[in-house]
Design an enzyme around this catalytic site. Structure first.
Site, PDB file in Angstrom:
ATOM      1  CG  ASP A 184     -24.886  42.893   9.665  1.00  0.00           C
ATOM      2  OD1 ASP A 184     -23.717  43.062   9.406  1.00  0.00           O
ATOM      3  OD2 ASP A 184     -25.961  43.309   8.953  1.00  0.00           O
ATOM      4  CG  HIS A 226     -27.362  38.724   8.116  1.00  0.00           C
ATOM      5  ND1 HIS A 226     -28.011  38.579   9.326  1.00  0.00           N
ATOM      6  CD2 HIS A 226     -27.282  39.970   7.559  1.00  0.00           C
ATOM      7  CE1 HIS A 226     -28.094  40.150   9.746  1.00  0.00           C
ATOM      8  NE2 HIS A 226     -27.616  40.868   8.727  1.00  0.00           N
TER       9      HIS A 226
END
Length: 938
Positions: free
Chosen positions: A163, A39
């Site tokens: 996220d 990420h």
């Protein structure tokens, strides 16, 4: 190596799969799909550049270029290994730096399905504070690069928002219309997650539009079991502390049996498949650590199958996992609302970021308007726009800057201060490139190459040219596909001016003494064409009456308090009691992680449900500027003021607020709101938009799909608004249109509050590591200024007013100025359209695609049933749109413009629709249609 076209065995639909196809699973076992991933925030604690290069590792150890280097190396060592990558902004930069040999290797990995792009936008966008038009643009930017580079094999099939802090229904609708088969995310409210885990409803079918016919906006959606992190004890990155798999029985600390047992208890999902995210923030700089341990995990867990184990572990990807769920042919629960607000614990509502960094949020919104203008003028001006009399300009730099700004730690306001500065710098650089293009295009269209300037500081009444020149002309470019009226306010240094339009007619205008500066208020009626103002005029007005009305609105002020007291719609003869004031919530404070939750960049937590009023009265100056505009200035404190305006011919009341510097010398963080209190019987209901498009019903202390145990009566009732919010009863509707994304709520019957500004003294311990206390120009706190537009109508006609009003706030006219009067051969009027678009149709996109092709998106901007007049299908002829282009051909595309519409073939959870591509394009409510036009300049 090419992508193969395989036949889906359960539905008969053709699905594009890689040459190697998805790994085999075992239908009699629990299949655990390991998804190696990283990420990579496109800016957060470090800037985009710092993250890419691995600079300033004292802030955070992260270097994206090394991640991609290492992963590509490790994928080559075992054909079973897989990896997914998300953020095209980073991959684009890395790809450009690779030699041909490496590019060939990567292309082969993509073709074989071992390196798979997921999501594929320029970034992983925020969902609460982004506008749908900017989201579509940044997705298109990333998807086009992947399509141009890797073809069909590079097309992402799964949306991946692991996220963002809450999830918007409009995002799901956009993904569905872009052709995605599914959507996975990591964050949802802790109470909602607990319920879904218990009832095995972590995966669902999200029906993301009330207007679009299913399954057009239906999207299979899954909640990831561990957020986006690996299971506890299974993190094998260099940044982790978990034990590696020690598989030599002759050595100390042999732990294979212990590790294997942790994979034998997973039961939150309906199917016999579970997905495991093996990675986290900026992991895989040393991919060997991960793959070596995952290889062992797969080997030893699967070896137990010989002893009766029913667990099968494999390398996989989200699209392969999704395909298995589709093959299971199960019935999935239906979701029709959204996932806001998000809380990760009882007092931890992530609703502060809806307003955090209000100046950056406005700058991003204005930059979006400028980008659309830049794109349009590149098309209308032709090829010379990019290389003309004012040099070489481009829209690409601005597109990429806007793409970065959509990131979930960018426009959200949840980044460190130095990173916020970097986002703003990128937008400014992008506009500088666009300015050249715009100058070239306007020179081409007008026939005048006289120097042209843009006044960047009109919001603070600064424009050197208009303040120093006795004669100047102003060009107004309207990026909307319809005629609008727009009030223009210019600072001048004189008292008497005359104003004429392109036809020499006098334009009603006045100069008034406002905020101790001279401004010309010039009202322009027809802005589909350039409007020329060679000279400006003025008259002085001074009026003392507390009652003001123009045309169809009347507003009154209380003579004792100086506050608004009522609002009347003269067209419908309706009046409501309306009081508006400013307040601040005292932010909960703490100085360590063990203290009660604090307010911060993410989290809003007031220490009381009752805000402090800034002042019960306002010092008021009533000024009638002209028959064109009337205004009242209100001062509430040294740091809060407001101008209330009514414009002739407009249906809205304008509130221009100024807040800051927010004082904190008393040691109290402050979250500043404005509250509108009315006698509308709203009964705990209010309404907010989703990314600027469809409107959702909200209810105080209530969630549509689960029983809420409310722990924060204020923060737990806040929702994001991108363009509007309203309250209503059977007869009255008060709508507030905003100029940026903000947080809003209705905590009392007939009340609507909007958070305007936040200045806090403590971090909220969600990672950013610093308080949200923007310094401003003089290090004493940021001053923010903005506008709220109020409309008061019957509910059945409200959308006819607030829909075009909100579009006008997003796509604002661009003003440019030239000293002196234009030459005789200057073309003073121009329109790129042959005629106005129908009221229900919005020109969402007009941009140059290739040398002889143009990308266009037309959207129906009304929801089904919200307007008696406009919530009907409407037809537009593509060949009769433009005045400077001859449209030779049209091909319809997906919303993301990375596949032909006729080739879209999503996984069939329900029946699908296909559309032809005639010249006559019919748009149904809330429908967006995307076309690639082959054109010739006239």
């Amino acid at each position: 190596v090419i992508c193969l076209l395989l036949l889906h065995p359960s539905t008969g639909n053709a699905l594009v799969e890689s040459l190697q196809s998805c790994p085999a699973t075992n239908p009699s076992m629990l299949n655990v799909h390991l998804v190696p991933h990283t990420h990579d925030d496109v800016g957060w604690l470090k800037t985009v550049d710092q993250y890419y290069y691995g600079d300033r590792n004292n802030i955070q150890h992260a270097g994206v270029q090394y991640i991609l280097d290492s992963v590509i190396d490790q994928l080559q060592k075992d054909p079973a290994r897989r990896f997914i990558y998300v953020e095209t902004a980073f991959f684009y930069r890395w790809w450009k730096q690779q030699n041909q040999s490496t590019q060939r290797i990567v292309t082969q990995l993509v073709n074989e399905g071992r390196l798979e792009f997921i999501n594929g936008g320029w970034c992983m966008s925020d969902e609460a504070t982004t506008h749908y038009s900017a989201v579509i643009d940044q997705m298109t930017l990333g998807l086009r690069f992947l399509n141009d580079t890797f073809g069909e094999c590079g097309r992402p099939r799964v949306a991946w928002h692991i996220d963002p802090f809450g999830h918007a229904r409009e995002h799901a609708s956009i993904f569905a219309q872009m052709g995605y088969d599914g959507f996975f995310f990591g964050r949802l409210d802790y109470q909602d997650k607990a319920r879904r885990m218990k009832t095995k409803e972590m995966e669902m079918l999200w029906r993301a539009s009330e207007s679009l016919t299913p399954p057009l906006a239906d999207l299979f959606t899954g909640v990831l079991p561990n957020g986006y992190n690996p299971p506890e004890g299974f993190c094998w990155d260099q940044s982790c502390n978990d034990a590696p798999i020690r598989d030599d029985p002759d050595l100390e600390d042999y732990n294979v049996d212990e590790i294997v047992q942790k994979f034998l208890n997973a039961g939150f999902y309906k199917a016999n498949h579970i997905i495991m995210t093996m990675g986290s923030d900026f992991q895989y700089e040393n991919a060997n650590l991960w793959y070596k341990n995952m290889d062992k995990l797969i080997k030893y867990v699967n070896a137990l199958q010989a002893k009766g184990s029913k667990v099968n572990v494999l390398y996989s990807t989200p699209s392969c996992y999704l395909q298995e769920l589709n093959l299971a042919n199960l019935t999935w629960p239906l979701k029709t609302d959204d996932f806001f607000p998000y809380a990760d614990d009882a007092h931890d509502f992530w609703t502060g970021y809806f307003t955090s960094r209000p100046a950056l949020k406005l700058y991003e919104r204005l930059s979006n308007s400028r980008l659309q203008t830049c794109n349009q003028l590149e098309v209308l001006g032709g090829p010379k726009s990019k290389s003309g009399p004012f040099g070489e300009g481009d829209s690409d730099t601005m597109s990429k800057a806007m793409g970065v700004a959509q990131h979930h730690d960018a426009v959200s306001g949840t980044e460190k201060q130095h990173v916020a500065y970097d986002y703003a710098r990128r937008l400014a650089t992008g506009w500088a490139h666009c300015e050249v293009l715009v100058r070239n295009s306007l020179a081409i269209l007008s026939g005048s190459e006289a120097p042209r300037v843009f006044c960047e500081n009109l919001n603070i009444s600064v424009c050197p040219l208009t303040e120093s020149s006795h004669k100047f002309s102003m060009n107004v470019y309207n990026p909307l596909g319809r005629t609008v009226s727009w009030p223009v306010r210019l600072p001048v240094n004189g008292s008497v001016y005359s104003v004429t339009d392109a036809n020499g007619r006098a334009v009603d205008s006045q100069v008034g003494n406002v905020f101790i500066s001279l401004k010309c208020t010039c009202y322009i009626y027809d802005m589909k064409s350039s409007c020329l103002l060679p000279l400006l005029s003025v008259r002085w007005f001074h009026c003392l009456s507390p009652h003001r009305n123009i045309n169809n609105k009347s507003v009154t002020f209380d003579e004792t308090t100086g506050l608004l007291s009522s609002l009347t719609n003269l067209e419908t003869n309706q009046t409501i009691q309306l009081t508006q004031n400013f307040y601040w919530y005292n932010a909960s404070a703490g100085n360590n992680k063990e203290s009660p939750q604090t307010s911060g960049a993410y989290i809003f937590r007031p220490n009381s449900s009752d805000p402090f009023v800034i002042n019960k009265t306002a010092e008021t100056q009533i000024v009638t500027v002209s028959s064109t505009v009337q205004e009242v200035t209100q001062w509430f404190s040294p740091w809060v003021s407001q101008v209330v305006r009514l414009y002739e011919g407009h249906r809205e009341l304008e509130l221009e607020w100024t807040v800051g510097p927010v004082p904190v010398a008393d040691g109290l963080g402050k979250e500043v709101i404005t509250r509108l209190d009315t006698d509308i019987k709203s009964s705990d209901y209010f309404y907010t938009d989703s990314n600027g498009r469809e409107v959702l019903e909200r209810r105080k202390d209530y969630r549509p799909t689960w029983e809420l145990k409310q722990t924060e009566p204020v923060a737990g009732n806040y929702y994001p608004i991108n363009s509007r919010a309203y309250i209503k009863d059977d007869k009255h509707q008060l709508t507030v249109v905003t100029d940026r994304s903000q947080g809003a709520s209705s905590l009392y019957n007939g009340s609507l509050e909007i958070m305007l500004h936040r200045r806090l003294l403590y971090d909220d311990y969600r990672g950013v590591g610093e308080p949200l206390s923007e310094p401003g120009d003089f290090s004493d706190g940021l001053v923010a200024r903005g506008r709220l537009l109020l409309t008061f109508t019957p509910p059945d006609t409200a959308a006819d007013v607030h829909r075009p009003l909100a579009q006008g706030m997003v796509l604002q006219p661009l003003l440019s100025f030239q000293d002196g009067t234009p030459s005789a051969n200057t073309k003073l009027e121009f329109s790129g359209l042959q005629t106005d678009l129908p009221p229900a149709v919005h020109l969402l996109t007009l941009s140059q695609w290739d040398e002889d092709t143009v990308l266009i998106r037309l959207e129906h901007q009304y929801q089904a049933k919200e307007s008696k007049t406009h919530s009907q299908p409407v037809t537009v002829n593509l060949q009769k749109l433009f005045s400077t282009l001859d449209v030779l051909g049209a091909s319809e595309m997906s919303l993301g413009a990375n596949q032909w519409k006729e080739d879209m073939d999503r996984l069939q959870w329900n029946a699908g629709n296909n559309y032809p591509s005639p010249w006559e394009v019919t748009l149904n409510p809330m429908e967006i249609r995307t076309f690639l036009l082959r054109v010739r300049q006239l």
